[in-house]
Design an enzyme around this catalytic site. Structure first.
Site, PDB file in Angstrom:
ATOM      1  N   ASP A 245      18.763 -11.622   8.796  1.00  0.00           N
ATOM      2  CA  ASP A 245      17.592 -12.135   8.082  1.00  0.00           C
ATOM      3  C   ASP A 245      16.379 -11.467   8.724  1.00  0.00           C
ATOM      4  O   ASP A 245      16.058 -11.735   9.893  1.00  0.00           O
ATOM      5  CB  ASP A 245      17.513 -13.653   8.222  1.00  0.00           C
ATOM      6  CG  ASP A 245      16.305 -14.238   7.495  1.00  0.00           C
ATOM      7  OD1 ASP A 245      15.365 -13.475   7.161  1.00  0.00           O
ATOM      8  OD2 ASP A 245      16.293 -15.460   7.263  1.00  0.00           O
TER       9      ASP A 245
ATOM     10  N   TYR B  83       2.370 -12.722  -3.916  1.00  0.00           N
ATOM     11  CA  TYR B  83       3.248 -11.561  -3.713  1.00  0.00           C
ATOM     12  C   TYR B  83       2.396 -10.296  -3.594  1.00  0.00           C
ATOM     13  O   TYR B  83       2.610  -9.464  -2.704  1.00  0.00           O
ATOM     14  CB  TYR B  83       4.241 -11.426  -4.879  1.00  0.00           C
ATOM     15  CG  TYR B  83       5.059 -10.154  -4.827  1.00  0.00           C
ATOM     16  CD1 TYR B  83       6.140 -10.030  -3.960  1.00  0.00           C
ATOM     17  CD2 TYR B  83       4.751  -9.050  -5.624  1.00  0.00           C
ATOM     18  CE1 TYR B  83       6.886  -8.864  -3.895  1.00  0.00           C
ATOM     19  CE2 TYR B  83       5.485  -7.884  -5.568  1.00  0.00           C
ATOM     20  CZ  TYR B  83       6.559  -7.792  -4.702  1.00  0.00           C
ATOM     21  OH  TYR B  83       7.289  -6.622  -4.634  1.00  0.00           O
TER      22      TYR B  83
ATOM     23  N   LYS C 292       2.229  -7.534  -0.473  1.00  0.00           N
ATOM     24  CA  LYS C 292       2.482  -6.095  -0.595  1.00  0.00           C
ATOM     25  C   LYS C 292       1.234  -5.269  -0.242  1.00  0.00           C
ATOM     26  O   LYS C 292       1.337  -4.154   0.257  1.00  0.00           O
ATOM     27  CB  LYS C 292       2.988  -5.772  -2.006  1.00  0.00           C
ATOM     28  CG  LYS C 292       4.407  -6.279  -2.229  1.00  0.00           C
ATOM     29  CD  LYS C 292       5.376  -5.612  -1.254  1.00  0.00           C
ATOM     30  CE  LYS C 292       6.755  -6.188  -1.283  1.00  0.00           C
ATOM     31  NZ  LYS C 292       7.725  -5.448  -0.456  1.00  0.00           N
TER      32      LYS C 292
HETATM   33  N1  LIG Z   1      12.143  -4.644  -8.217  1.00  0.00           N
HETATM   34  C1  LIG Z   1      10.855  -4.406  -8.358  1.00  0.00           C
HETATM   35  O1  LIG Z   1      10.314  -4.484  -9.471  1.00  0.00           O
HETATM   36  C2  LIG Z   1      10.024  -4.020  -7.165  1.00  0.00           C
HETATM   37  C3  LIG Z   1       8.822  -3.346  -7.389  1.00  0.00           C
HETATM   38  C4  LIG Z   1       8.059  -2.973  -6.279  1.00  0.00           C
HETATM   39  C5  LIG Z   1       8.502  -3.265  -5.011  1.00  0.00           C
HETATM   40  N2  LIG Z   1       9.679  -3.922  -4.840  1.00  0.00           N
HETATM   41  C6  LIG Z   1      10.124  -4.184  -3.466  1.00  0.00           C
HETATM   42  O2  LIG Z   1      11.316  -3.459  -3.247  1.00  0.00           O
HETATM   43  C7  LIG Z   1      12.073  -4.104  -2.226  1.00  0.00           C
HETATM   44  C8  LIG Z   1      13.505  -4.271  -2.688  1.00  0.00           C
HETATM   45  O3  LIG Z   1      13.508  -5.114  -3.818  1.00  0.00           O
HETATM   46  P1  LIG Z   1      14.648  -5.080  -4.929  1.00  0.00           P
HETATM   47  O4  LIG Z   1      13.941  -5.165  -6.229  1.00  0.00           O
HETATM   48  O5  LIG Z   1      15.605  -3.987  -4.672  1.00  0.00           O
HETATM   49  O6  LIG Z   1      15.294  -6.523  -4.651  1.00  0.00           O
HETATM   50  P2  LIG Z   1      16.803  -7.044  -4.776  1.00  0.00           P
HETATM   51  O7  LIG Z   1      16.670  -8.517  -4.812  1.00  0.00           O
HETATM   52  O8  LIG Z   1      17.529  -6.334  -5.866  1.00  0.00           O
HETATM   53  O9  LIG Z   1      17.451  -6.594  -3.392  1.00  0.00           O
HETATM   54  C9  LIG Z   1      16.912  -7.040  -2.199  1.00  0.00           C
HETATM   55  C10 LIG Z   1      17.987  -7.051  -1.128  1.00  0.00           C
HETATM   56  O10 LIG Z   1      17.366  -7.557   0.049  1.00  0.00           O
HETATM   57  C11 LIG Z   1      18.159  -8.597   0.581  1.00  0.00           C
HETATM   58  N3  LIG Z   1      17.309  -9.545   1.273  1.00  0.00           N
HETATM   59  C12 LIG Z   1      16.463 -10.444   0.714  1.00  0.00           C
HETATM   60  N4  LIG Z   1      15.862 -11.164   1.682  1.00  0.00           N
HETATM   61  C13 LIG Z   1      16.348 -10.720   2.865  1.00  0.00           C
HETATM   62  C14 LIG Z   1      16.117 -11.071   4.204  1.00  0.00           C
HETATM   63  N5  LIG Z   1      15.292 -12.074   4.534  1.00  0.00           N
HETATM   64  N6  LIG Z   1      16.778 -10.403   5.176  1.00  0.00           N
HETATM   65  C15 LIG Z   1      17.642  -9.413   4.848  1.00  0.00           C
HETATM   66  N7  LIG Z   1      17.898  -9.035   3.591  1.00  0.00           N
HETATM   67  C16 LIG Z   1      17.267  -9.694   2.604  1.00  0.00           C
HETATM   68  C17 LIG Z   1      18.884  -9.203  -0.601  1.00  0.00           C
HETATM   69  O11 LIG Z   1      20.078  -9.867  -0.191  1.00  0.00           O
HETATM   70  C18 LIG Z   1      19.158  -7.971  -1.459  1.00  0.00           C
HETATM   71  O12 LIG Z   1      20.377  -7.345  -1.095  1.00  0.00           O
HETATM   72  C19 LIG Z   1      11.355  -5.436  -1.943  1.00  0.00           C
HETATM   73  O13 LIG Z   1      10.547  -5.274  -0.785  1.00  0.00           O
HETATM   74  C20 LIG Z   1      10.482  -5.623  -3.165  1.00  0.00           C
HETATM   75  O14 LIG Z   1       9.347  -6.411  -2.900  1.00  0.00           O
HETATM   76  C21 LIG Z   1      10.465  -4.298  -5.887  1.00  0.00           C
END
Ligand SMILES: NC(=O)c1ccc[n+]([C@@H]2O[C@H](COP(=O)([O-])OP(=O)(O)OC[C@H]3O[C@@H](n4cnc5c(N)ncnc54)[C@H](O)[C@@H]3O)[C@@H](O)[C@H]2O)c1
Length: 250
Positions: free
Chosen positions: A60, A153, A157
């Site tokens: 985590d 959020y 970011k």
């Molecule tokens: N999906 C989008 O639209 C988007 C856009 C911009 C930025 N982001 C950022 O990209 C990053 C990845 O997001 P995603 O969309 O791939 O999300 P996702 O939910 O598909 O995957 C996130 C992964 O992180 C893991 N995770 C969550 N909390 C955790 C913790 N406390 N410790 C360890 N692992 C943890 C989850 O189990 C999952 O495997 C994030 O930082 C998110 O804010 C996402």
């Protein structure tokens, strides 16, 4: 030639979504990757699929002991990390800002922002000794061009984007490069929370209209950016908010 041959990387949230994309591309390009994720089933399955150049550590990222154990496992299993991708992140649902409760706010900042504090404490001293290192923080276009309904959020970011620039300035003399990767809305598990409505083709239209290239971000888009920024080809690139956004933030 593989672009990350011989490199050692940690990818947080590396079991799904953008992180899984990064993990797969890094292994393909010759790196050994520690997949750090809360999701043990997905993380173990991915590590088993990728073979001996991948190692899963349940973690985590909001917990300092978990981060310390993660970095220790990386050092013991592969060696001092050359590349750390702080990708794990979470969000509240898209909703009016005053409807988000304090516990949700605190958890989100712990996962999105404080995790970078913990990781810096764990890896910067090691990277300093080696006089090199790459840290990539997955920020977001949300921290550059915010959308309504995602205020807290967006703030988290914005912090990630700015921390990345500040770390780049402070750690440059140690040979450590730090960049933020800023994806636009992507095809991952978080999409519905960002949209605040079910993910249907009709509901996507409104969001696609805000992205000049006309599609959502894919894990491969983020992975290719993370590959370039981690590679030696980017040796003079640091302190950048690198948009992967189809021109959303123009
Ligand atoms: N999906 C989008 O639209 C988007 C856009 C911009 C930025 N982001 C950022 O990209 C990053 C990845 O997001 P995603 O969309 O791939 O999300 P996702 O939910 O598909 O995957 C996130 C992964 O992180 C893991 N995770 C969550 N909390 C955790 C913790 N406390 N410790 C360890 N692992 C943890 C989850 O189990 C999952 O495997 C994030 O930082 C998110 O804010 C996402």
């Amino acid at each position: 030639m593989n672009q990350l041959e011989g490199k050692i990387a940690i990818v947080t949230g590396g079991a799904a979504g953008f992180g899984e994309g990064i993990t797969r591309v890094y292994v393909r390009e010759g790196a050994r990757v520690v997949i750090a994720d809360l999701d043990g089933a997905k993380g173990q399955a991915l590590a088993a699929e990728l073979g001996e150049r991948a190692l899963f550590v349940r973690c985590d990222v909001s917990s300092r002991p978990d981060i310390d154990a993660l970095v220790a496992a990386c050092v013991a299993g592969f060696g001092v990390p050359d590349i750390v991708v702080n990708n794990a992140g979470t969000t509240h649902n898209n909703q009016p800002m005053l409807n988000v409760d304090e516990a949700t706010f605190d958890r989100m900042f712990a996962v999105n922002v404080k995790s970078i504090f913990h990781m810096a404490h764990a890896v910067v001293p090691l990277m300093r000794k080696q006089k090199k290192g790459v840290i990539l923080n997955v920020g977001s276009t949300a921290g550059i061009r915010p959308r309504p309904g995602l205020t807290w959020y967006n703030g988290s970011k914005g912090a990630v984007n700015l921390l990345s620039k500040s770390m780049a300035v402070e750690l440059g003399p140690d040979g450590i490069r730090v960049n933020a990767i800023c994806p636009v809305m992507g095809e991952t598990a978080l999409l519905e929370k960002f949209m605040g409505v079910p993910d249907t083709p009709e509901n996507r239209v409104r969001f696609l209209a805000t992205i000049p290239l006309g599609r959502l971000c894919r894990p491969s888009d983020v992975a290719n950016a993370a590959l370039y920024l981690a590679s030696d080809a980017a040796e003079f690139i640091s302190g950048v908010e690198f948009p992967v956004d189809g021109a959303r933030t123009v």
